[in-house]
Scaffold this active site. Structure first.
Site, PDB file in Angstrom:
ATOM      1  N   HIS A  40      -7.700   0.780  -6.075  1.00 13.97           N
ATOM      2  CA  HIS A  40      -7.897   0.022  -4.828  1.00 13.97           C
ATOM      3  C   HIS A  40      -8.671  -1.260  -5.175  1.00 13.97           C
ATOM      4  O   HIS A  40      -9.828  -1.429  -4.786  1.00 13.97           O
ATOM      5  CB  HIS A  40      -8.676   0.890  -3.822  1.00 13.97           C
ATOM      6  CG  HIS A  40      -8.624   0.380  -2.411  1.00 13.97           C
ATOM      7  ND1 HIS A  40      -7.800  -0.649  -2.004  1.00 13.97           N
ATOM      8  CD2 HIS A  40      -9.301   0.776  -1.295  1.00 13.97           C
ATOM      9  CE1 HIS A  40      -7.972  -0.863  -0.725  1.00 13.97           C
ATOM     10  NE2 HIS A  40      -8.876  -0.025  -0.262  1.00 13.97           N
ATOM     11  N   GLN A  93     -10.624  -3.693  -2.655  1.00 19.22           N
ATOM     12  CA  GLN A  93     -11.876  -3.142  -2.120  1.00 19.22           C
ATOM     13  C   GLN A  93     -13.051  -3.464  -3.042  1.00 19.22           C
ATOM     14  O   GLN A  93     -14.164  -3.740  -2.582  1.00 19.22           O
ATOM     15  CB  GLN A  93     -11.734  -1.624  -1.942  1.00 19.22           C
ATOM     16  CG  GLN A  93     -12.976  -0.936  -1.420  1.00 19.22           C
ATOM     17  CD  GLN A  93     -13.276  -1.241   0.038  1.00 19.22           C
ATOM     18  OE1 GLN A  93     -12.385  -1.166   0.877  1.00 19.22           O
ATOM     19  NE2 GLN A  93     -14.515  -1.586   0.364  1.00 19.22           N
ATOM     20  N   ARG A 151     -13.921  -7.611   3.150  1.00 20.89           N
ATOM     21  CA  ARG A 151     -12.508  -7.398   2.826  1.00 20.89           C
ATOM     22  C   ARG A 151     -11.717  -8.637   3.204  1.00 20.89           C
ATOM     23  O   ARG A 151     -10.814  -9.053   2.493  1.00 20.89           O
ATOM     24  CB  ARG A 151     -11.936  -6.188   3.584  1.00 20.89           C
ATOM     25  CG  ARG A 151     -12.573  -4.840   3.310  1.00 20.89           C
ATOM     26  CD  ARG A 151     -12.485  -4.415   1.870  1.00 20.89           C
ATOM     27  NE  ARG A 151     -11.140  -4.471   1.343  1.00 20.89           N
ATOM     28  CZ  ARG A 151     -10.135  -3.610   1.639  1.00 20.89           C
ATOM     29  NH1 ARG A 151     -10.349  -2.601   2.446  1.00 20.89           N
ATOM     30  NH2 ARG A 151      -8.926  -3.750   1.112  1.00 20.89           N
ATOM     31  N   CYS A 203     -16.338   2.555   1.381  1.00 25.65           N
ATOM     32  CA  CYS A 203     -15.201   1.661   1.647  1.00 25.65           C
ATOM     33  C   CYS A 203     -14.692   1.809   3.079  1.00 25.65           C
ATOM     34  O   CYS A 203     -14.030   0.910   3.579  1.00 25.65           O
ATOM     35  CB  CYS A 203     -14.085   1.926   0.650  1.00 25.65           C
ATOM     36  SG  CYS A 203     -13.570   3.661   0.589  1.00 25.65           S
ATOM     37  N   ASP A 239     -17.050   8.079  -0.867  1.00 18.20           N
ATOM     38  CA  ASP A 239     -15.743   7.894  -0.234  1.00 18.20           C
ATOM     39  C   ASP A 239     -15.323   9.266   0.294  1.00 18.20           C
ATOM     40  O   ASP A 239     -15.934  10.291  -0.045  1.00 18.20           O
ATOM     41  CB  ASP A 239     -14.745   7.363  -1.292  1.00 18.20           C
ATOM     42  CG  ASP A 239     -13.362   7.066  -0.733  1.00 18.20           C
ATOM     43  OD1 ASP A 239     -13.215   6.965   0.501  1.00 18.20           O
ATOM     44  OD2 ASP A 239     -12.407   6.933  -1.542  1.00 18.20           O
ATOM     45  N   ARG A 248       0.873  -1.195   0.000  1.00 18.86           N
ATOM     46  CA  ARG A 248       0.000   0.000   0.000  1.00 18.86           C
ATOM     47  C   ARG A 248       0.898   1.231   0.000  1.00 18.86           C
ATOM     48  O   ARG A 248       1.785   1.350   0.837  1.00 18.86           O
ATOM     49  CB  ARG A 248      -0.912   0.040   1.229  1.00 18.86           C
ATOM     50  CG  ARG A 248      -1.567   1.411   1.397  1.00 18.86           C
ATOM     51  CD  ARG A 248      -2.602   1.472   2.495  1.00 18.86           C
ATOM     52  NE  ARG A 248      -3.825   0.797   2.112  1.00 18.86           N
ATOM     53  CZ  ARG A 248      -5.009   0.986   2.701  1.00 18.86           C
ATOM     54  NH1 ARG A 248      -5.120   1.833   3.707  1.00 18.86           N
ATOM     55  NH2 ARG A 248      -6.073   0.330   2.303  1.00 18.86           N
TER      56      ARG A 248
HETATM   57  N1  NVA Z   1      -9.820   7.130  -1.292  1.00 18.85           N
HETATM   58  C1  NVA Z   1      -9.403   6.710   0.026  1.00 18.85           C
HETATM   59  C2  NVA Z   1      -9.718   5.263   0.216  1.00 18.85           C
HETATM   60  C3  NVA Z   1      -9.390   4.724   1.579  1.00 18.85           C
HETATM   61  C4  NVA Z   1      -9.701   3.266   1.717  1.00 18.85           C
HETATM   62  C5  NVA Z   1      -7.938   6.987   0.216  1.00 18.85           C
HETATM   63  O1  NVA Z   1      -7.147   6.711  -0.696  1.00 18.85           O
HETATM   64  O2  NVA Z   1      -7.563   7.494   1.283  1.00 18.85           O
HETATM   65  N1   CP Z   2     -11.244   0.440   3.010  1.00 16.38           N
HETATM   66  C1   CP Z   2      -9.947   0.404   3.365  1.00 16.38           C
HETATM   67  O1   CP Z   2      -9.039   0.154   2.549  1.00 16.38           O
HETATM   68  O2   CP Z   2      -9.735   0.619   4.680  1.00 16.38           O
HETATM   69  P1   CP Z   2      -8.314   0.780   5.383  1.00 16.38           P
HETATM   70  O3   CP Z   2      -7.703   2.061   4.859  1.00 16.38           O
HETATM   71  O4   CP Z   2      -8.611   0.826   6.850  1.00 16.38           O
HETATM   72  O5   CP Z   2      -7.446  -0.392   5.000  1.00 16.38           O
END
Ligand code: NVA
Ligand code: CP
Length: 317
Positions: free
Chosen positions: A136, A139, A300, A272, A231, A109
């Site tokens: 992502h 997800q 998840r 998400c 989101d 990540r």
């Molecule tokens: N769009 C958000 C998703 C988090 C799961 C981010 O990238 O922070």
């Molecule tokens: N939805 C999601 O990816 O959550 P986290 O950022 O907590 O992993």
């Protein structure tokens, strides 16, 4: 199960997968979920060590990889942003080759999508994208498993994503929807529309699958939605954009009034998570009877486990 094998594959974006392969991962996730509910322990990752690299924070993704790996008999090692030399004292290419010698699979990540691609190019073991600025994909599997559980199918569903239409979630939902025959509508102010080339690519997928892709700044386009998804307005790494985004997106909040505009009593609310209540969604909607956000969060685990088992497992179940 189906003659499909994903053994040894990376999981970087759903662009790389056929609708049949995505369907296979969803079926595998459903069967792994049933197996866990029945209390049957898994062994397909026995003897496998997996590295979990997190350059951004995470609750769901980290825990899903950790618990999913342990449930199938593997060993997960968490490597946080300040724990390893990646990208600062050591190149991605070198870190990838070192980890690839010690681990059987690597989750990543981080920020630029190119980094996870480079990791995959050099690691020599399956690499899984746990979120980048652009995509992502794990997800989406959880969201689609949830949609299947609620509606019994994916094809033909009307999915609305409203909010920051150019973030990783909007991009990945558009790719997944195009592949799997959903009708997706992205509702966002023009400044936050997804990139034209990605929209065109997804329209191409939709032409094959019987779905469709619509991009608009009209909130009224929520009419007919089976699911309304939002989101955060500022993704990780964009915290300095808060004031600008609130100004742009305040009319795009998911509240009871917006939910009613779908014109259907059955419309569900999706997110998400993590969510910022009072910004992209009201407390009333996220806590309401139509909200499936915790089902998505649970899924998840089952879907990420399916990705690991399919690409790395000794057996596919
Ligand atoms: N769009 C958000 C998703 C988090 C799961 C981010 O990238 O922070
Ligand atoms: N939805 C999601 O990816 O959550 P986290 O950022 O907590 O992993």
């Amino acid at each position: 199960m189906s003659g499909i094998s994903l053994k040894g594959r990376n999981f970087l974006t759903l662009k790389d997968f056929t609708p049949e392969e995505i369907g296979y991962l969803l079926d595998l996730a459903a069967s792994l979920k049933a197996k866990k509910k029945a209390g049957i322990p898994g062994t397909s990752l026995k003897g496998k060590n997996i590295a979990l690299i997190f350059e951004k924070t995470s609750t769901r993704t980290r825990c899903a990889f950790t618990v999913g790996c342990k449930d199938e008999g593997g060993y997960p090692e968490y490597l946080g942003a300040n724990d390893i030399q990646l990208g600062s004292k050591e190149t991605i290419e070198d870190t990838a080759r070192v980890l690839g010698r010690m681990f059987d699979g690597i989750e990543y990540r981080g920020f630029e999508h190119e980094k996870v691609e480079k990791l995959a190019e050099y690691a020599g073991v399956p690499v899984w994208n746990g979120l980048t600025d652009e995509y992502h994909p794990t997800q989406i599997l959880a969201d689609f498993l949830t949609l299947q559980e609620v509606f019994g199918h994916l094809k033909g569903l009307h999915l609305v994503f409203i909010g920051d239409g150019r973030n990783n979630m909007a991009n990945s939902l558009m790719i997944g929807s195009g592949k799997m025959g959903l009708h997706i509508t992205i509702i966002a102010p023009k400044q936050l529309w997804p990139k034209v080339d990605l929209v065109e690519l997804c329209k191409g997928y939709a032409a094959e699958s019987g779905g469709s892709v619509t991009i608009t700044d009209e909130v009224e386009a929520v009419a007919g939605a089976d699911a309304i998804y939002t989101d955060v307005w500022c993704s990780m790494g964009e915290e300095d954009k808060a004031a600008e985004r609130i100004a742009l997106l305040q009319d795009y909040q998911v509240n009871e009034e917006l939910m009613k505009k779908s014109g259907k009593d059955s419309t569900i609310f999706m997110h998400c998570l993590p969510a910022v209540r009072g910004k992209e969604v009201t407390n009333e909607v996220i806590e309401g009877a139509k909200s499936v956000v915790f089902d998505e969060a649970e899924n998840r685990l089952h879907t990420i486990k399916a990705v690991m088992v399919a690409t790395l497992g000794e057996e596919n179940e």
